[in-house]
Scaffold this motif. Structure first.
Motif, PDB file in Angstrom:
ATOM      1  N   PHE A   1       0.810  -1.212   0.000  1.00  0.00           N
ATOM      2  CA  PHE A   1       0.000   0.000   0.000  1.00  0.00           C
ATOM      3  C   PHE A   1       0.850   1.272   0.000  1.00  0.00           C
ATOM      4  O   PHE A   1       0.490   2.269  -0.629  1.00  0.00           O
ATOM      5  CB  PHE A   1      -0.949  -0.027   1.204  1.00  0.00           C
ATOM      6  CG  PHE A   1      -2.025   1.008   1.116  1.00  0.00           C
ATOM      7  CD1 PHE A   1      -2.921   1.010   0.048  1.00  0.00           C
ATOM      8  CD2 PHE A   1      -2.138   1.991   2.075  1.00  0.00           C
ATOM      9  CE1 PHE A   1      -3.907   1.965  -0.046  1.00  0.00           C
ATOM     10  CE2 PHE A   1      -3.128   2.956   1.987  1.00  0.00           C
ATOM     11  CZ  PHE A   1      -4.012   2.944   0.920  1.00  0.00           C
ATOM     12  N   ALA A   2       2.005   1.212   0.688  1.00  0.00           N
ATOM     13  CA  ALA A   2       2.889   2.385   0.734  1.00  0.00           C
ATOM     14  C   ALA A   2       3.366   2.741  -0.672  1.00  0.00           C
ATOM     15  O   ALA A   2       3.412   3.924  -1.042  1.00  0.00           O
ATOM     16  CB  ALA A   2       4.075   2.102   1.640  1.00  0.00           C
ATOM     17  N   ARG A   3       3.686   1.717  -1.471  1.00  0.00           N
ATOM     18  CA  ARG A   3       4.139   1.981  -2.843  1.00  0.00           C
ATOM     19  C   ARG A   3       2.983   2.480  -3.709  1.00  0.00           C
ATOM     20  O   ARG A   3       3.167   3.354  -4.545  1.00  0.00           O
ATOM     21  CB  ARG A   3       4.773   0.725  -3.443  1.00  0.00           C
ATOM     22  CG  ARG A   3       5.290   0.973  -4.843  1.00  0.00           C
ATOM     23  CD  ARG A   3       6.385   0.056  -5.255  1.00  0.00           C
ATOM     24  NE  ARG A   3       5.902  -1.294  -5.485  1.00  0.00           N
ATOM     25  CZ  ARG A   3       6.690  -2.278  -5.930  1.00  0.00           C
ATOM     26  NH1 ARG A   3       7.957  -2.048  -6.161  1.00  0.00           N
ATOM     27  NH2 ARG A   3       6.212  -3.476  -6.106  1.00  0.00           N
ATOM     28  N   ILE A   4       1.804   1.950  -3.486  1.00  0.00           N
ATOM     29  CA  ILE A   4       0.633   2.411  -4.266  1.00  0.00           C
ATOM     30  C   ILE A   4       0.409   3.905  -4.025  1.00  0.00           C
ATOM     31  O   ILE A   4       0.216   4.687  -4.949  1.00  0.00           O
ATOM     32  CB  ILE A   4      -0.633   1.604  -3.867  1.00  0.00           C
ATOM     33  CG1 ILE A   4      -0.469   0.141  -4.283  1.00  0.00           C
ATOM     34  CG2 ILE A   4      -1.883   2.188  -4.501  1.00  0.00           C
ATOM     35  CD1 ILE A   4      -1.540  -0.780  -3.738  1.00  0.00           C
ATOM     36  N   ARG A   5       0.489   4.295  -2.737  1.00  0.00           N
ATOM     37  CA  ARG A   5       0.296   5.720  -2.400  1.00  0.00           C
ATOM     38  C   ARG A   5       1.381   6.585  -3.011  1.00  0.00           C
ATOM     39  O   ARG A   5       1.111   7.682  -3.505  1.00  0.00           O
ATOM     40  CB  ARG A   5       0.272   5.896  -0.871  1.00  0.00           C
ATOM     41  CG  ARG A   5      -1.104   5.677  -0.291  1.00  0.00           C
ATOM     42  CD  ARG A   5      -1.172   6.182   1.103  1.00  0.00           C
ATOM     43  NE  ARG A   5      -0.062   5.661   1.899  1.00  0.00           N
ATOM     44  CZ  ARG A   5      -0.110   5.457   3.200  1.00  0.00           C
ATOM     45  NH1 ARG A   5      -1.207   5.716   3.858  1.00  0.00           N
ATOM     46  NH2 ARG A   5       0.925   5.007   3.862  1.00  0.00           N
ATOM     47  N   LEU A   6       2.631   6.083  -2.977  1.00  0.00           N
ATOM     48  CA  LEU A   6       3.746   6.850  -3.540  1.00  0.00           C
ATOM     49  C   LEU A   6       3.560   7.032  -5.046  1.00  0.00           C
ATOM     50  O   LEU A   6       3.704   8.146  -5.563  1.00  0.00           O
ATOM     51  CB  LEU A   6       5.075   6.143  -3.244  1.00  0.00           C
ATOM     52  CG  LEU A   6       6.310   6.816  -3.847  1.00  0.00           C
ATOM     53  CD1 LEU A   6       6.550   8.174  -3.198  1.00  0.00           C
ATOM     54  CD2 LEU A   6       7.541   5.952  -3.682  1.00  0.00           C
ATOM     55  N   ILE A   7       3.208   5.966  -5.753  1.00  0.00           N
ATOM     56  CA  ILE A   7       3.018   6.063  -7.211  1.00  0.00           C
ATOM     57  C   ILE A   7       1.893   7.047  -7.526  1.00  0.00           C
ATOM     58  O   ILE A   7       2.005   7.863  -8.442  1.00  0.00           O
ATOM     59  CB  ILE A   7       2.738   4.665  -7.831  1.00  0.00           C
ATOM     60  CG1 ILE A   7       3.986   3.783  -7.722  1.00  0.00           C
ATOM     61  CG2 ILE A   7       2.316   4.772  -9.289  1.00  0.00           C
ATOM     62  CD1 ILE A   7       3.780   2.333  -8.140  1.00  0.00           C
TER      63      ILE A   7
END
Lengths: 107, 246
Positions: free
Chosen positions: B151-157
Protein backbone atom coordinates in the motif's frame (compact mmCIF):
# COMPACT_ATOMS: atom_id res chain seq x y z
CA UNK A 1 5.60 -19.36 -38.26
CA UNK A 2 4.26 -16.68 -35.92
CA UNK A 3 0.72 -15.53 -36.62
CA UNK A 4 0.67 -12.06 -38.15
CA UNK A 5 0.67 -9.29 -35.54
CA UNK A 6 2.39 -11.27 -32.78
CA UNK A 7 5.60 -9.43 -32.09
CA UNK A 8 7.96 -10.26 -29.29
CA UNK A 9 10.88 -8.71 -27.54
CA UNK A 10 13.83 -10.55 -26.04
CA UNK A 11 15.62 -9.01 -23.06
CA UNK A 12 19.11 -9.98 -21.95
CA UNK A 13 19.37 -9.69 -18.17
CA UNK A 14 22.30 -9.66 -15.80
CA UNK A 15 21.59 -10.69 -12.22
CA UNK A 16 23.90 -9.21 -9.61
CA UNK A 17 23.84 -10.57 -6.10
CA UNK A 18 25.99 -12.30 -3.57
CA UNK A 19 24.66 -15.80 -4.26
CA UNK A 20 23.51 -17.58 -7.40
CA UNK A 21 19.79 -17.86 -8.05
CA UNK A 22 17.92 -20.93 -9.27
CA UNK A 23 15.85 -20.83 -12.45
CA UNK A 24 12.59 -21.42 -10.55
CA UNK A 25 13.29 -18.64 -8.05
CA UNK A 26 14.09 -16.20 -10.85
CA UNK A 27 10.94 -17.05 -12.78
CA UNK A 28 8.75 -16.84 -9.66
CA UNK A 29 10.26 -13.47 -8.75
CA UNK A 30 9.69 -12.11 -12.26
CA UNK A 31 6.02 -13.16 -12.14
CA UNK A 32 5.57 -11.87 -8.58
CA UNK A 33 7.02 -8.50 -9.51
CA UNK A 34 4.82 -8.23 -12.63
CA UNK A 35 1.69 -9.19 -10.68
CA UNK A 36 2.53 -6.77 -7.85
CA UNK A 37 2.92 -3.84 -10.24
CA UNK A 38 0.29 -4.56 -12.89
CA UNK A 39 -2.06 -7.12 -11.39
CA UNK A 40 -3.09 -10.47 -12.84
CA UNK A 41 -4.78 -8.85 -15.85
CA UNK A 42 -1.63 -6.90 -16.75
CA UNK A 43 0.61 -9.92 -16.13
CA UNK A 44 -1.52 -12.02 -18.46
CA UNK A 45 -0.79 -9.60 -21.30
CA UNK A 46 2.98 -9.77 -20.95
CA UNK A 47 3.35 -13.33 -22.31
CA UNK A 48 6.47 -13.61 -20.15
CA UNK A 49 8.84 -16.57 -20.68
CA UNK A 50 12.28 -17.35 -19.34
CA UNK A 51 13.96 -18.41 -22.57
CA UNK A 52 17.51 -19.06 -21.36
CA UNK A 53 19.23 -19.02 -18.02
CA UNK A 54 22.88 -19.38 -17.16
CA UNK A 55 23.04 -19.67 -13.36
CA UNK A 56 26.85 -19.67 -13.29
CA UNK A 57 27.26 -16.54 -15.39
CA UNK A 58 24.13 -14.97 -13.84
CA UNK A 59 22.74 -14.16 -17.28
CA UNK A 60 19.18 -14.73 -18.44
CA UNK A 61 17.11 -14.07 -21.52
CA UNK A 62 13.41 -13.44 -21.15
CA UNK A 63 10.75 -12.98 -23.78
CA UNK A 64 7.68 -10.74 -23.66
CA UNK A 65 5.09 -9.28 -25.97
CA UNK A 66 6.34 -6.08 -27.70
CA UNK A 67 3.27 -4.21 -26.47
CA UNK A 68 4.20 -4.84 -22.85
CA UNK A 69 7.94 -4.19 -23.16
CA UNK A 70 7.89 -1.12 -20.89
CA UNK A 71 5.79 -3.00 -18.30
CA UNK A 72 8.24 -5.89 -18.35
CA UNK A 73 11.21 -3.54 -18.03
CA UNK A 74 9.58 -1.84 -15.03
CA UNK A 75 8.79 -5.19 -13.42
CA UNK A 76 12.37 -6.40 -13.91
CA UNK A 77 13.85 -3.12 -12.63
CA UNK A 78 11.68 -3.18 -9.50
CA UNK A 79 13.12 -6.49 -8.27
CA UNK A 80 15.36 -5.93 -5.25
CA UNK A 81 15.45 -9.38 -3.69
CA UNK A 82 15.07 -13.03 -4.61
CA UNK A 83 14.20 -15.48 -1.87
CA UNK A 84 15.05 -12.87 0.80
CA UNK A 85 18.51 -12.14 -0.60
CA UNK A 86 19.26 -8.68 -2.05
CA UNK A 87 19.80 -8.68 -5.83
CA UNK A 88 19.57 -6.27 -8.72
CA UNK A 89 18.57 -7.31 -12.21
CA UNK A 90 19.87 -5.09 -15.00
CA UNK A 91 18.57 -5.10 -18.55
CA UNK A 92 21.57 -5.24 -20.85
CA UNK A 93 19.98 -5.43 -24.28
CA UNK A 94 16.61 -5.64 -25.94
CA UNK A 95 16.05 -7.20 -29.34
CA UNK A 96 13.25 -8.33 -31.63
CA UNK A 97 14.73 -11.77 -32.27
CA UNK A 98 16.69 -14.19 -30.17
CA UNK A 99 19.23 -14.60 -32.95
CA UNK A 100 19.98 -10.86 -33.06
CA UNK A 101 20.21 -10.69 -29.27
CA UNK A 102 22.74 -13.51 -29.12
CA UNK A 103 24.70 -11.91 -31.96
CA UNK A 104 24.74 -8.53 -30.14
CA UNK A 105 25.90 -10.18 -26.93
CA UNK A 106 28.76 -11.94 -28.71
CA UNK A 107 30.06 -8.71 -30.29
CA UNK B 1 25.16 9.96 -27.72
CA UNK B 2 23.15 10.94 -24.65
CA UNK B 3 25.07 11.61 -21.42
CA UNK B 4 23.29 10.58 -18.21
CA UNK B 5 23.57 12.00 -14.71
CA UNK B 6 22.45 10.67 -11.35
CA UNK B 7 22.11 13.69 -9.11
CA UNK B 8 21.48 11.74 -5.91
CA UNK B 9 23.82 8.90 -5.12
CA UNK B 10 24.08 8.28 -1.38
CA UNK B 11 27.12 6.18 -0.51
CA UNK B 12 28.56 6.23 2.98
CA UNK B 13 31.16 9.02 2.67
CA UNK B 14 33.16 7.65 5.61
CA UNK B 15 33.71 4.37 3.78
CA UNK B 16 35.95 4.97 0.71
CA UNK B 17 35.50 1.45 -0.68
CA UNK B 18 31.71 1.87 -0.55
CA UNK B 19 31.97 5.18 -2.42
CA UNK B 20 34.29 3.64 -4.99
CA UNK B 21 32.01 0.62 -5.47
CA UNK B 22 28.94 2.75 -6.04
CA UNK B 23 30.70 5.20 -8.37
CA UNK B 24 32.12 2.34 -10.45
CA UNK B 25 28.67 0.77 -10.62
CA UNK B 26 27.23 4.12 -11.76
CA UNK B 27 29.76 4.21 -14.61
CA UNK B 28 28.97 0.60 -15.51
CA UNK B 29 25.26 1.46 -15.67
CA UNK B 30 25.91 4.35 -18.06
CA UNK B 31 26.12 7.45 -15.86
CA UNK B 32 28.91 9.92 -16.56
CA UNK B 33 28.02 12.40 -13.83
CA UNK B 34 26.99 11.77 -10.21
CA UNK B 35 26.10 14.10 -7.37
CA UNK B 36 26.84 12.93 -3.85
CA UNK B 37 25.18 14.76 -0.96
CA UNK B 38 27.85 16.08 1.37
CA UNK B 39 27.68 17.30 4.92
CA UNK B 40 27.74 21.10 5.19
CA UNK B 41 31.00 21.07 7.17
CA UNK B 42 32.94 18.79 4.83
CA UNK B 43 36.59 19.68 4.33
CA UNK B 44 38.19 20.58 0.97
CA UNK B 45 40.55 17.60 1.33
CA UNK B 46 37.64 15.21 1.60
CA UNK B 47 36.01 16.75 -1.49
CA UNK B 48 39.24 16.46 -3.50
CA UNK B 49 39.57 12.83 -2.35
CA UNK B 50 36.02 12.15 -3.59
CA UNK B 51 36.81 13.92 -6.88
CA UNK B 52 39.82 11.68 -7.36
CA UNK B 53 37.78 8.52 -6.65
CA UNK B 54 35.20 9.64 -9.22
CA UNK B 55 37.70 10.72 -11.86
CA UNK B 56 39.48 7.34 -11.52
CA UNK B 57 36.14 5.76 -12.43
CA UNK B 58 35.65 8.25 -15.35
CA UNK B 59 32.71 9.88 -13.60
CA UNK B 60 32.26 13.60 -13.07
CA UNK B 61 31.51 14.49 -9.42
CA UNK B 62 29.01 17.21 -8.57
CA UNK B 63 28.98 18.51 -5.01
CA UNK B 64 25.55 18.68 -3.48
CA UNK B 65 24.08 19.62 -0.14
CA UNK B 66 20.65 18.60 1.14
CA UNK B 67 19.06 21.24 3.35
CA UNK B 68 16.32 20.17 5.74
CA UNK B 69 15.24 23.44 7.37
CA UNK B 70 12.39 23.56 9.85
CA UNK B 71 11.42 27.16 9.08
CA UNK B 72 11.74 29.44 6.07
CA UNK B 73 14.04 31.72 8.09
CA UNK B 74 16.40 28.80 8.68
CA UNK B 75 16.28 28.03 4.95
CA UNK B 76 17.31 31.59 4.02
CA UNK B 77 20.16 31.46 6.53
CA UNK B 78 21.42 28.13 5.12
CA UNK B 79 21.17 29.38 1.54
CA UNK B 80 23.30 32.44 2.39
CA UNK B 81 25.93 30.15 3.95
CA UNK B 82 26.11 27.34 1.41
CA UNK B 83 25.12 28.66 -2.03
CA UNK B 84 28.69 29.53 -3.03
CA UNK B 85 30.15 26.30 -1.64
CA UNK B 86 28.13 23.60 -3.39
CA UNK B 87 27.18 23.08 -7.02
CA UNK B 88 23.71 21.74 -6.27
CA UNK B 89 21.42 22.80 -3.43
CA UNK B 90 18.46 20.58 -2.69
CA UNK B 91 15.80 21.46 -0.16
CA UNK B 92 13.85 18.68 1.55
CA UNK B 93 10.48 20.35 2.11
CA UNK B 94 9.00 19.10 5.36
CA UNK B 95 6.56 21.97 5.85
CA UNK B 96 4.43 24.06 3.54
CA UNK B 97 6.12 27.35 4.46
CA UNK B 98 9.56 25.89 3.68
CA UNK B 99 8.25 24.44 0.42
CA UNK B 100 6.86 27.80 -0.70
CA UNK B 101 10.02 29.69 0.26
CA UNK B 102 12.24 27.13 -1.48
CA UNK B 103 10.12 27.25 -4.64
CA UNK B 104 10.40 31.01 -5.02
CA UNK B 105 14.09 31.33 -4.14
CA UNK B 106 16.37 31.32 -7.21
CA UNK B 107 19.25 29.88 -5.17
CA UNK B 108 17.42 26.56 -4.75
CA UNK B 109 18.06 23.99 -7.48
CA UNK B 110 16.02 20.97 -6.45
CA UNK B 111 12.81 20.58 -4.49
CA UNK B 112 12.55 17.22 -2.75
CA UNK B 113 9.55 15.93 -0.87
CA UNK B 114 9.70 13.16 1.74
CA UNK B 115 8.01 9.99 0.52
CA UNK B 116 6.43 9.21 3.89
CA UNK B 117 2.79 10.10 3.65
CA UNK B 118 0.70 12.21 1.31
CA UNK B 119 0.50 15.07 3.81
CA UNK B 120 4.21 15.82 3.51
CA UNK B 121 4.09 16.26 -0.26
CA UNK B 122 3.40 19.92 -0.88
CA UNK B 123 3.95 20.01 -4.64
CA UNK B 124 0.66 21.47 -5.82
CA UNK B 125 -0.20 23.97 -8.55
CA UNK B 126 0.75 27.02 -6.45
CA UNK B 127 4.11 25.47 -5.62
CA UNK B 128 4.68 24.62 -9.28
CA UNK B 129 3.92 28.19 -10.39
CA UNK B 130 6.51 29.55 -7.94
CA UNK B 131 9.06 26.91 -8.93
CA UNK B 132 8.67 27.50 -12.65
CA UNK B 133 9.36 31.23 -12.30
CA UNK B 134 12.39 30.62 -10.03
CA UNK B 135 13.85 27.86 -12.28
CA UNK B 136 13.77 25.27 -9.49
CA UNK B 137 13.36 21.63 -10.49
CA UNK B 138 11.30 18.89 -8.92
CA UNK B 139 13.42 15.94 -7.86
CA UNK B 140 11.90 12.46 -7.96
CA UNK B 141 13.88 9.75 -6.20
CA UNK B 142 13.50 6.24 -7.53
CA UNK B 143 14.89 4.22 -4.59
CA UNK B 144 11.64 4.41 -2.55
CA UNK B 145 9.80 2.93 -5.54
CA UNK B 146 12.04 -0.12 -5.22
CA UNK B 147 12.19 -0.40 -1.45
CA UNK B 148 8.53 0.22 -0.60
CA UNK B 149 5.99 -2.55 -0.96
CA UNK B 150 2.23 -2.88 -1.00
CA UNK B 151 0.00 0.00 0.00
CA UNK B 152 2.89 2.38 0.73
CA UNK B 153 4.14 1.98 -2.84
CA UNK B 154 0.63 2.41 -4.27
CA UNK B 155 0.30 5.72 -2.40
CA UNK B 156 3.75 6.85 -3.54
CA UNK B 157 3.02 6.06 -7.21
CA UNK B 158 -0.29 7.90 -6.94
CA UNK B 159 1.43 11.00 -5.47
CA UNK B 160 4.19 10.91 -8.08
CA UNK B 161 1.64 10.65 -10.90
CA UNK B 162 -0.13 13.77 -9.63
CA UNK B 163 3.13 15.69 -9.14
CA UNK B 164 4.59 14.71 -12.53
CA UNK B 165 1.37 15.87 -14.23
CA UNK B 166 1.42 19.22 -12.36
CA UNK B 167 5.11 19.72 -13.19
CA UNK B 168 4.53 19.04 -16.87
CA UNK B 169 1.54 21.38 -17.03
CA UNK B 170 3.36 24.20 -15.23
CA UNK B 171 6.65 23.76 -17.08
CA UNK B 172 8.65 22.78 -14.01
CA UNK B 173 11.69 20.70 -14.99
CA UNK B 174 11.77 17.24 -13.42
CA UNK B 175 14.99 15.51 -12.37
CA UNK B 176 14.96 11.76 -11.82
CA UNK B 177 17.64 10.51 -9.45
CA UNK B 178 18.33 7.17 -7.84
CA UNK B 179 18.66 8.11 -4.14
CA UNK B 180 20.43 4.74 -3.81
CA UNK B 181 22.27 3.92 -0.62
CA UNK B 182 23.42 0.48 -1.82
CA UNK B 183 24.51 -0.88 -5.21
CA UNK B 184 21.52 -3.23 -5.43
CA UNK B 185 19.21 -0.17 -5.41
CA UNK B 186 21.01 1.35 -8.40
CA UNK B 187 19.43 1.07 -11.83
CA UNK B 188 20.45 2.15 -15.32
CA UNK B 189 18.92 5.24 -16.98
CA UNK B 190 16.65 3.23 -19.27
CA UNK B 191 15.45 1.12 -16.34
CA UNK B 192 14.64 4.32 -14.46
CA UNK B 193 12.77 5.56 -17.52
CA UNK B 194 10.74 2.33 -17.54
CA UNK B 195 9.98 2.76 -13.83
CA UNK B 196 8.92 6.36 -14.50
CA UNK B 197 6.25 4.90 -16.76
CA UNK B 198 4.55 3.72 -13.56
CA UNK B 199 3.61 7.33 -12.84
CA UNK B 200 2.70 8.04 -16.48
CA UNK B 201 5.87 9.85 -17.44
CA UNK B 202 6.58 9.24 -21.11
CA UNK B 203 9.93 7.64 -21.93
CA UNK B 204 11.33 10.68 -23.77
CA UNK B 205 10.52 13.01 -20.86
CA UNK B 206 11.99 10.53 -18.38
CA UNK B 207 15.22 10.27 -20.38
CA UNK B 208 15.42 14.08 -20.49
CA UNK B 209 14.95 14.12 -16.71
CA UNK B 210 18.00 11.86 -16.45
CA UNK B 211 20.21 13.65 -18.96
CA UNK B 212 19.47 17.08 -20.39
CA UNK B 213 17.74 18.63 -17.36
CA UNK B 214 20.38 17.66 -14.74
CA UNK B 215 23.27 18.40 -17.11
CA UNK B 216 22.00 21.88 -17.93
CA UNK B 217 21.37 22.53 -14.24
CA UNK B 218 24.94 21.60 -13.32
CA UNK B 219 26.38 23.56 -16.25
CA UNK B 220 24.42 26.68 -15.26
CA UNK B 221 25.53 26.44 -11.63
CA UNK B 222 29.16 25.78 -12.52
CA UNK B 223 29.17 28.89 -14.67
CA UNK B 224 27.65 30.90 -11.83
CA UNK B 225 30.25 29.61 -9.38
CA UNK B 226 33.16 30.34 -11.72
CA UNK B 227 35.23 33.43 -10.82
CA UNK B 228 34.59 34.88 -14.30
CA UNK B 229 30.82 35.06 -13.79
CA UNK B 230 29.42 38.57 -13.27
CA UNK B 231 25.66 38.36 -13.91
CA UNK B 232 23.32 36.30 -16.14
CA UNK B 233 24.72 36.73 -19.66
CA UNK B 234 27.74 38.73 -18.46
CA UNK B 235 31.14 37.17 -17.83
CA UNK B 236 34.74 38.35 -17.81
CA UNK B 237 36.31 37.39 -21.13
CA UNK B 238 39.64 39.18 -20.84
CA UNK B 239 41.48 41.12 -18.16
CA UNK B 240 44.61 43.26 -18.08
CA UNK B 241 46.23 46.29 -19.71
CA UNK B 242 45.52 45.14 -23.26
CA UNK B 243 41.79 45.83 -22.79
CA UNK B 244 40.86 49.32 -24.05
CA UNK B 245 39.45 51.64 -21.38
CA UNK B 246 36.22 53.48 -22.02
Amino acid sequence: MLPKGVRRRYLALKITGEQSVSREDLLNTLWDSTIQLFGEYGASQTDLRLTRYDSEGNHAIIRCSHKTLEMTKAAVASITEIDGRPVAIHIQRVSGTLKALLKQRRT
Amino acid sequence: MRKFADLHLCPSIENPSHVEGMVRKAFELGYRMVAIPLSSNITRDKISQLRKTCSDANVNLVTRVDLTPKTSKELLHSLRRFRRRFEIISVVCRSKSVARQAAKDRRVDLLTFPFTGRRTRFFDRAEAELASSALASLEIEMAPLLSLKGFARIRLISSLRREAAIAEKSGVPVVLSSGATETYLMRGPREHAALAGLFDMVAAAALNALSETPLSLVERNREKLSPRYVAPGVRVVKEGDCCPRA
